[in-house]
Design a protein around this motif. Structure first.
Motif, PDB file in Angstrom:
ATOM      1  N   LEU A 115      15.433  -5.602  -1.347  1.00  0.00           N
ATOM      2  CA  LEU A 115      14.917  -6.623  -2.259  1.00  0.00           C
ATOM      3  C   LEU A 115      13.495  -7.058  -1.910  1.00  0.00           C
ATOM      4  O   LEU A 115      12.750  -7.505  -2.774  1.00  0.00           O
ATOM      5  N   LYS A 116      13.113  -6.919  -0.634  1.00  0.00           N
ATOM      6  CA  LYS A 116      11.749  -7.266  -0.251  1.00  0.00           C
ATOM      7  C   LYS A 116      10.745  -6.352  -0.971  1.00  0.00           C
ATOM      8  O   LYS A 116       9.642  -6.777  -1.312  1.00  0.00           O
ATOM      9  N   TRP A 117      11.140  -5.096  -1.205  1.00  0.00           N
ATOM     10  CA  TRP A 117      10.252  -4.172  -1.919  1.00  0.00           C
ATOM     11  C   TRP A 117      10.092  -4.594  -3.368  1.00  0.00           C
ATOM     12  O   TRP A 117       9.020  -4.480  -3.938  1.00  0.00           O
ATOM     13  N   THR A 118      11.159  -5.075  -3.966  1.00  0.00           N
ATOM     14  CA  THR A 118      11.064  -5.566  -5.341  1.00  0.00           C
ATOM     15  C   THR A 118      10.078  -6.730  -5.386  1.00  0.00           C
ATOM     16  O   THR A 118       9.230  -6.806  -6.281  1.00  0.00           O
ATOM     17  N   LYS A 119      10.177  -7.635  -4.420  1.00  0.00           N
ATOM     18  CA  LYS A 119       9.248  -8.761  -4.344  1.00  0.00           C
ATOM     19  C   LYS A 119       7.820  -8.257  -4.136  1.00  0.00           C
ATOM     20  O   LYS A 119       6.879  -8.748  -4.772  1.00  0.00           O
ATOM     21  N   TYR A 120       7.654  -7.282  -3.252  1.00  0.00           N
ATOM     22  CA  TYR A 120       6.334  -6.729  -2.976  1.00  0.00           C
ATOM     23  C   TYR A 120       5.743  -6.075  -4.237  1.00  0.00           C
ATOM     24  O   TYR A 120       4.573  -6.297  -4.565  1.00  0.00           O
ATOM     25  N   LEU A 121       6.549  -5.298  -4.951  1.00  0.00           N
ATOM     26  CA  LEU A 121       6.063  -4.631  -6.159  1.00  0.00           C
ATOM     27  C   LEU A 121       5.671  -5.651  -7.224  1.00  0.00           C
ATOM     28  O   LEU A 121       4.712  -5.444  -7.972  1.00  0.00           O
ATOM     29  N   LYS A 122       6.395  -6.748  -7.290  1.00  0.00           N
ATOM     30  CA  LYS A 122       6.032  -7.833  -8.213  1.00  0.00           C
ATOM     31  C   LYS A 122       4.676  -8.407  -7.828  1.00  0.00           C
ATOM     32  O   LYS A 122       3.829  -8.672  -8.692  1.00  0.00           O
ATOM     33  N   MET A 123       4.441  -8.600  -6.534  1.00  0.00           N
ATOM     34  CA  MET A 123       3.152  -9.107  -6.063  1.00  0.00           C
ATOM     35  C   MET A 123       2.018  -8.163  -6.480  1.00  0.00           C
ATOM     36  O   MET A 123       0.969  -8.620  -6.958  1.00  0.00           O
TER      37      MET A 123
ATOM     38  N   PHE B  50       7.665  -8.215   5.534  1.00  0.00           N
ATOM     39  CA  PHE B  50       8.572  -7.263   6.163  1.00  0.00           C
ATOM     40  C   PHE B  50       8.667  -7.511   7.671  1.00  0.00           C
ATOM     41  O   PHE B  50       7.691  -7.915   8.299  1.00  0.00           O
ATOM     42  N   GLU B  51       9.831  -7.224   8.239  1.00  0.00           N
ATOM     43  CA  GLU B  51      10.025  -7.280   9.693  1.00  0.00           C
ATOM     44  C   GLU B  51       9.335  -6.070  10.324  1.00  0.00           C
ATOM     45  O   GLU B  51       9.116  -5.054   9.661  1.00  0.00           O
ATOM     46  N   GLU B  52       9.028  -6.163  11.610  1.00  0.00           N
ATOM     47  CA  GLU B  52       8.330  -5.084  12.311  1.00  0.00           C
ATOM     48  C   GLU B  52       9.096  -3.764  12.219  1.00  0.00           C
ATOM     49  O   GLU B  52       8.497  -2.701  12.008  1.00  0.00           O
ATOM     50  N   GLU B  53      10.395  -3.800  12.349  1.00  0.00           N
ATOM     51  CA  GLU B  53      11.206  -2.573  12.251  1.00  0.00           C
ATOM     52  C   GLU B  53      11.084  -1.955  10.854  1.00  0.00           C
ATOM     53  O   GLU B  53      10.982  -0.737  10.713  1.00  0.00           O
ATOM     54  N   GLU B  54      11.074  -2.811   9.829  1.00  0.00           N
ATOM     55  CA  GLU B  54      10.909  -2.310   8.458  1.00  0.00           C
ATOM     56  C   GLU B  54       9.529  -1.678   8.279  1.00  0.00           C
ATOM     57  O   GLU B  54       9.398  -0.624   7.637  1.00  0.00           O
ATOM     58  N   ILE B  55       8.510  -2.302   8.828  1.00  0.00           N
ATOM     59  CA  ILE B  55       7.148  -1.765   8.727  1.00  0.00           C
ATOM     60  C   ILE B  55       7.072  -0.400   9.391  1.00  0.00           C
ATOM     61  O   ILE B  55       6.497   0.543   8.833  1.00  0.00           O
ATOM     62  N   ASN B  56       7.667  -0.265  10.563  1.00  0.00           N
ATOM     63  CA  ASN B  56       7.661   1.025  11.251  1.00  0.00           C
ATOM     64  C   ASN B  56       8.336   2.103  10.413  1.00  0.00           C
ATOM     65  O   ASN B  56       7.881   3.256  10.378  1.00  0.00           O
ATOM     66  N   GLN B  57       9.407   1.755   9.721  1.00  0.00           N
ATOM     67  CA  GLN B  57      10.097   2.717   8.846  1.00  0.00           C
ATOM     68  C   GLN B  57       9.249   3.035   7.616  1.00  0.00           C
ATOM     69  O   GLN B  57       9.158   4.195   7.202  1.00  0.00           O
ATOM     70  N   ILE B  58       8.629   2.027   7.051  1.00  0.00           N
ATOM     71  CA  ILE B  58       7.793   2.216   5.857  1.00  0.00           C
ATOM     72  C   ILE B  58       6.624   3.143   6.152  1.00  0.00           C
ATOM     73  O   ILE B  58       6.332   4.068   5.387  1.00  0.00           O
TER      74      ILE B  58
ATOM     75  N   LYS C 106       6.104   8.125  -5.927  1.00  0.00           N
ATOM     76  CA  LYS C 106       6.801   7.160  -6.774  1.00  0.00           C
ATOM     77  C   LYS C 106       8.301   7.164  -6.515  1.00  0.00           C
ATOM     78  O   LYS C 106       8.919   6.106  -6.433  1.00  0.00           O
ATOM     79  N   ASN C 107       8.895   8.343  -6.367  1.00  0.00           N
ATOM     80  CA  ASN C 107      10.349   8.374  -6.140  1.00  0.00           C
ATOM     81  C   ASN C 107      10.728   7.704  -4.825  1.00  0.00           C
ATOM     82  O   ASN C 107      11.792   7.099  -4.716  1.00  0.00           O
ATOM     83  N   THR C 108       9.859   7.752  -3.830  1.00  0.00           N
ATOM     84  CA  THR C 108      10.111   7.061  -2.565  1.00  0.00           C
ATOM     85  C   THR C 108      10.043   5.545  -2.771  1.00  0.00           C
ATOM     86  O   THR C 108      10.896   4.806  -2.270  1.00  0.00           O
ATOM     87  N   ILE C 109       9.057   5.094  -3.529  1.00  0.00           N
ATOM     88  CA  ILE C 109       8.937   3.658  -3.829  1.00  0.00           C
ATOM     89  C   ILE C 109      10.146   3.182  -4.619  1.00  0.00           C
ATOM     90  O   ILE C 109      10.695   2.107  -4.353  1.00  0.00           O
ATOM     91  N   ASP C 110      10.573   3.979  -5.594  1.00  0.00           N
ATOM     92  CA  ASP C 110      11.753   3.613  -6.394  1.00  0.00           C
ATOM     93  C   ASP C 110      12.989   3.471  -5.513  1.00  0.00           C
ATOM     94  O   ASP C 110      13.773   2.537  -5.672  1.00  0.00           O
ATOM     95  N   THR C 111      13.152   4.374  -4.556  1.00  0.00           N
ATOM     96  CA  THR C 111      14.288   4.303  -3.629  1.00  0.00           C
ATOM     97  C   THR C 111      14.192   3.052  -2.763  1.00  0.00           C
ATOM     98  O   THR C 111      15.187   2.349  -2.562  1.00  0.00           O
ATOM     99  N   LEU C 112      12.991   2.760  -2.255  1.00  0.00           N
ATOM    100  CA  LEU C 112      12.803   1.554  -1.445  1.00  0.00           C
ATOM    101  C   LEU C 112      13.151   0.299  -2.243  1.00  0.00           C
ATOM    102  O   LEU C 112      13.818  -0.608  -1.740  1.00  0.00           O
ATOM    103  N   ALA C 113      12.706   0.241  -3.500  1.00  0.00           N
ATOM    104  CA  ALA C 113      12.966  -0.936  -4.330  1.00  0.00           C
ATOM    105  C   ALA C 113      14.450  -1.088  -4.632  1.00  0.00           C
ATOM    106  O   ALA C 113      14.960  -2.213  -4.714  1.00  0.00           O
ATOM    107  N   THR C 114      15.146   0.012  -4.760  1.00  0.00           N
ATOM    108  CA  THR C 114      16.590  -0.025  -5.021  1.00  0.00           C
ATOM    109  C   THR C 114      17.361  -0.523  -3.807  1.00  0.00           C
ATOM    110  O   THR C 114      18.346  -1.250  -3.938  1.00  0.00           O
TER     111      THR C 114
END
Length: 188
Positions: A116-124, A12-20, A105-113
């Motif tokens: 695409l980096k979240w989908t990759k992360y969840l796969k990991m 993730f980029e730094e801006e994405e991390i700050n939001q996460i 979980k609903n927050t994670i589902d929204t992030l994955a939707t």
């Protein structure tokens, strides 16, 4: 600490991390508090900042069987319940005071939707969980209790003394008396 974890992934980029990080909730648990109980649904996952957890289930004769320990800088959730929304087959209990960063979980589902980096992360994460489960199955089938204890000691030497003997013996599938013999044979 949670931001450092996400930085270490180099996904993730730094801006994405700050939001996460803003989506996580800080929580303290006391020794013996529960993160999730058997037969209750698990709707969140947590990053363990500090503390140790045990995961256990009840056998048919109502005996608690410890099958997993969770240590700092790892994730904790009743994954089958988290994925399906059904009741948990396990209980997760803090065996020391603990600090967590939780996310729903609903927050994670929204992030994955939406990312695409979240989908990759969840796969990991799913792959890590599978490998961990496979390792545990092979440990139980191929290694002696002494070997399993030695591996736990090698992997988590800073925490081994904090594990109550009855939970450690249960995890190894032996009696506390047998554990005492193993501990006297294997030096710290």
């Amino acid at each position: 600490m949670i931001a450092a974890y996400f930085r270490s992934l180099r996904l993730f980029e730094e801006e994405e991390i700050n939001q996460i990080v803003q989506l996580f909730e800080y929580r303290k648990l006391n020794k013996n508090d529960f993160f999730v109980k058997e037969n209750q649904p698990c709707h969140e996952v947590a990053f363990i900042q500090s503390g140790i957890f045990r995961s256990y289930y009840s056998s048919t004769n109502k005996e608690d069987i410890t099958y997993c320990f969770r240590f700092p800088n790892t994730w904790i959730a009743a994954y089958s319940s988290f994925i399906t929304g059904g009741p948990s087959t396990e209980t997760m209990q803090a065996i020391t005071p603990a600090e967590l960063w939780t996310i729903k979980k609903n927050t994670i589902d929204t992030l994955a939707t939406n990312n695409l980096k979240w989908t990759k992360y969840l796969k990991m994460i799913a792959e890590e969980q599978y490998l961990e489960l496979e390792k545990r199955v092979f440990q139980l089938q191929k290694e002696t209790a002494s070997q399993r204890y030695a591996n736990l000691l090698k992997d988590h030497p800073e925490f081994i003394q904090q594990l109550p003997l009855q939970y450690l013996a249960s995890y190894l599938g032996i009696t506390q008396r047998h554990l005492s013999r193993i501990r006297s044979e294997i030096s710290f």
